[in-house]
Design an enzyme around this catalytic site. Structure first.
Site, short mmCIF file in Angstrom:
data_model
loop_
_atom_site.label_atom_id
_atom_site.label_comp_id
_atom_site.label_asym_id
_atom_site.label_seq_id
_atom_site.Cartn_x
_atom_site.Cartn_y
_atom_site.Cartn_z
CB SER A 89 -0.96 0.05 1.40
OG SER A 89 -1.74 1.29 1.38
CE1 TYR B 159 -4.00 -2.53 5.05
CE2 TYR B 159 -3.49 -0.15 4.15
CZ TYR B 159 -3.89 -1.33 4.12
OH TYR B 159 -4.09 -1.82 2.71
CE LYS C 155 -1.40 -4.04 3.35
NZ LYS C 155 -1.70 -5.37 2.58
#
Length: 257
Positions: free
Chosen positions: A148, A161, A165
């Site tokens: 991401s 998150y 990533k």
């Protein structure tokens, strides 16, 4: 969900295992690979959603294996089922992910952080290990990890998150180095793609969100499907250890204004 796929494309003779593919980005990748003639094993938590996805993609080319990505028993079963059904696993697409928390990282529950890493990173490593030993070590292939842009820049309020990533990007480098020359390993780092997973980032304000992108729109699953199809194609046979940013030009806005 889209109409059923036309599975009349010539069989490519190649097989992909795609995690988290009952909908969203994973489903978009499955569509792209089935369209070029690959056979595909998809995974996901919901057995019902997987059944629907298999029907839409074409049950003559696709199987579904329900389970949670971080569950090692599920990882083993998914690889075994793919090998039993198709006899090979040329491509692994690590797409399964979670982001259950939104807020400042200073207040992040460490238990939640562990869950995010377990699902987003450790599961990808587990699947990579299993496909390596089941097929790729002796026969070659490719791995694509879905990272991401949150992993290559600061990502306020989705810090756990983003950290996971970033770890996925580094996992890509480690695997690319260790698995060469038999297996190529790359990552894709999307910006916001219109999926249920990312809905909270644009729901009710899509036009405003899209205005931040030079190409004037948010991503859709087929954008990532096309990138994954390229990275698993013969045209990408001299590409490994790379993270392909697919962001509609968002990073172009990071310069001086």
């Amino acid at each position: 969900m889209a109409a059923a796929q036309d599975s009349t494309a010539p069989d490519s003779g190649r097989v992909a295992l795609i995690t988290g593919a009952s909908r969203g980005i994973g489903y978009g990748i499955a569509e792209a690979l089935v369209a070029r003639g690959d056979r595909v094993c998809i995974t996901g938590r919901s057995e019902e959603a997987l059944k629907e996805a298999v029907e839409q993609l074409g049950a003559d080319r696709v199987i579904g294996v329900p389970g949670k990505a971080h569950d090692e028993a599920h990882q083993a079963v998914a690889v075994e089922r793919a090998m039993e059904a198709f006899g090979r696993i040329d491509f692994l697409i690590n797409n399964a992910g979670t982001n259950p928390v939104f807020g400042p990282i200073a207040d992040l529950d460490l238990g939640v952080a562990r869950k995010v890493f377990e699902t987003n990173v450790i599961s990808a490593l587990g699947f990579a290990q299993r496909t390596w030993h089941a097929w790729q070590k002796e026969n070659g292939g490719a791995i694509v990890n879905i990272a991401s842009i949150a992993g290559v820049s600061a990502s306020p309020f989705i810090g756990a998150y983003g950290m996971s990533k970033a770890a996925m990007v580094n996992l890509t480098l480690q695997l690319a180095h260790e698995m060469a020359p038999r297996v190529r390993v790359n990552a894709i780092a999307p910006a916001v793609v219109k999926t249920r997973f990312a809905q909270a980032l644009y729901e009710g304000r899509e036009a405003e969100a899209a205005a931040a992108y030079p190409l004037g729109r948010l991503g859709v699953p087929s954008d990532i499907g096309g990138a994954a199809a390229f990275l698993t194609s013969d045209q990408a046979e001299w590409i490994t250890g790379q993270t392909l940013v697919v962001d509609g030009g968002m990073f172009l806005n990071a310069g001086v204004h």
